[in-house]
Design an enzyme around this catalytic site. Structure first.
Site, mmCIF file in Angstrom:
data_model
loop_
_atom_site.group_PDB
_atom_site.id
_atom_site.type_symbol
_atom_site.label_atom_id
_atom_site.label_comp_id
_atom_site.label_asym_id
_atom_site.label_seq_id
_atom_site.Cartn_x
_atom_site.Cartn_y
_atom_site.Cartn_z
ATOM 1 N N LYS A 1 28.150 24.803 38.402
ATOM 2 C CA LYS A 1 27.635 23.424 38.345
ATOM 3 C C LYS A 1 28.753 22.428 38.015
ATOM 4 O O LYS A 1 28.882 21.402 38.662
ATOM 5 C CB LYS A 1 26.514 23.305 37.279
ATOM 6 N N ARG B 1 17.123 21.444 30.559
ATOM 7 C CA ARG B 1 17.132 22.895 30.334
ATOM 8 C C ARG B 1 15.792 23.390 29.812
ATOM 9 O O ARG B 1 15.633 24.595 29.600
ATOM 10 C CB ARG B 1 18.195 23.234 29.304
ATOM 11 N N ARG C 1 36.525 33.435 32.628
ATOM 12 C CA ARG C 1 36.646 32.130 31.956
ATOM 13 C C ARG C 1 36.965 32.315 30.470
ATOM 14 O O ARG C 1 37.727 31.566 29.892
ATOM 15 C CB ARG C 1 35.331 31.345 32.135
ATOM 16 N N ARG D 1 36.552 30.019 25.439
ATOM 17 C CA ARG D 1 35.353 29.366 24.910
ATOM 18 C C ARG D 1 34.509 30.391 24.174
ATOM 19 O O ARG D 1 34.067 31.374 24.777
ATOM 20 C CB ARG D 1 34.556 28.774 26.080
ATOM 21 N N ARG E 1 22.789 33.368 26.178
ATOM 22 C CA ARG E 1 22.644 32.129 26.953
ATOM 23 C C ARG E 1 21.853 32.385 28.234
ATOM 24 O O ARG E 1 21.021 31.566 28.639
ATOM 25 C CB ARG E 1 24.021 31.546 27.293
HETATM 26 P P1 AMP Z 1 26.943 24.337 28.893
HETATM 27 O O1 AMP Z 1 28.381 23.929 28.907
HETATM 28 O O2 AMP Z 1 26.083 23.441 29.740
HETATM 29 O O3 AMP Z 1 26.737 25.782 29.213
HETATM 30 O O4 AMP Z 1 26.432 24.115 27.396
HETATM 31 C C1 AMP Z 1 27.023 24.783 26.293
HETATM 32 C C2 AMP Z 1 26.021 24.862 25.172
HETATM 33 O O5 AMP Z 1 25.640 23.548 24.762
HETATM 34 C C3 AMP Z 1 24.702 25.551 25.500
HETATM 35 O O6 AMP Z 1 24.781 26.961 25.378
HETATM 36 C C4 AMP Z 1 23.778 24.948 24.456
HETATM 37 O O7 AMP Z 1 23.989 25.489 23.177
HETATM 38 C C5 AMP Z 1 24.254 23.499 24.425
HETATM 39 N N1 AMP Z 1 23.554 22.668 25.455
HETATM 40 C C6 AMP Z 1 24.118 22.061 26.529
HETATM 41 N N2 AMP Z 1 23.210 21.384 27.226
HETATM 42 C C7 AMP Z 1 22.021 21.574 26.600
HETATM 43 C C8 AMP Z 1 20.689 21.154 26.868
HETATM 44 N N3 AMP Z 1 20.388 20.397 27.933
HETATM 45 N N4 AMP Z 1 19.725 21.552 26.004
HETATM 46 C C9 AMP Z 1 20.007 22.307 24.924
HETATM 47 N N5 AMP Z 1 21.229 22.753 24.627
HETATM 48 C C10 AMP Z 1 22.250 22.389 25.453
#
Ligand code: AMP
Length: 189
Positions: free
Chosen positions: A13, A88, A127, A133, A144
């Site tokens: 994404k 989400r 990654r 990360r 996740r």
């Molecule tokens: P991402 O980079 O989008 O995978 O986000 C990393 C982490 O941020 C996720 O595993 C969640 O802990 C938090 N996070 C990001 N976006 C959301 C969302 N829309 N709702 C809840 N938690 C989020």
């Protein structure tokens, strides 16, 4: 144009969002990036979400909805928005409808990047090695992914029913995926 790039973590994404920003001048709204920035700044919000993120959980709807609301206002009048990693949950999707509706807008297209779990794990392992990360380590990543299937995947039939969902083979090359996304956007415009 309000476009949701949808899919599990590591589906590609962010990569596709960045290209659309460069090529079309859209604004990328990544809640993951916003939360990581909050953490890096050492803000109270950042401290509040750190543990949840490191454990692979979901931050509360209230927090991420407020972040999106704020950014929609900051960038009012933009050519388009790409929602990356948001919504989400069903609650977040409902809230997004409300935020857009109050601005006379709606979700125009949801592009789902379909990638199987083995491929996701392979990507995230790479990654993790390259970027370190914390939440990309295999154990946290499986949490996740679990959250994705539990809380996020239920949005697929909702958007499908609305007629705004396009499924794209996210296992294809970055260029091929880009072409498929562009074709879907052309149909939407
Ligand atoms: P991402 O980079 O989008 O995978 O986000 C990393 C982490 O941020 C996720 O595993 C969640 O802990 C938090 N996070 C990001 N976006 C959301 C969302 N829309 N709702 C809840 N938690 C989020």
């Amino acid at each position: 144009m309000n476009l949701i790039l949808f899919g599990p973590p590591a589906a590609g994404k962010g990569t596709q969002a960045k290209r659309l920003v460069e090529e079309k001048g859209f604004i990328q709204l990544s809640t993951g990036d916003m939360l990581r920035a909050a953490r890096a700044s050492g803000s109270e919000l950042g401290q509040r979400v750190a543990k949840i993120m490191d454990e692979g959980g979901l931050v509360s709807d209230e927090i991420v909805i407020a972040l999106i609301d704020e950014q929609l206002t900051v960038h009012a009048g933009a050519a388009g928005f790409i929602f990356d990693g948001f919504p989400r949950t069903v609650g977040q999707a409902d809230a997004l409808d409300g935020l857009l509706d109050s601005r006379g807008e709606q979700v125009n297209r949801v592009i789902r990047l379909v990638v199987d779990d083995a491929q996701l794990l392979a990507r995230v392992t790479k990654r993790f090695e390259e970027q370190g990360r914390k939440d990309d380590n295999p154990e946290t990543f499986s949490k996740r992914l679990e959250k994705y299937y539990e809380d996020t995947a239920p949005l697929v039939p909702i958007y499908a029913e609305r007629g705004v969902l396009t499924e794209v083979d996210g296992m294809a090359s970055i260029e091929e995926v880009a072409g498929l996304i562009d074709a879907a956007l052309k149909e939407t415009a």
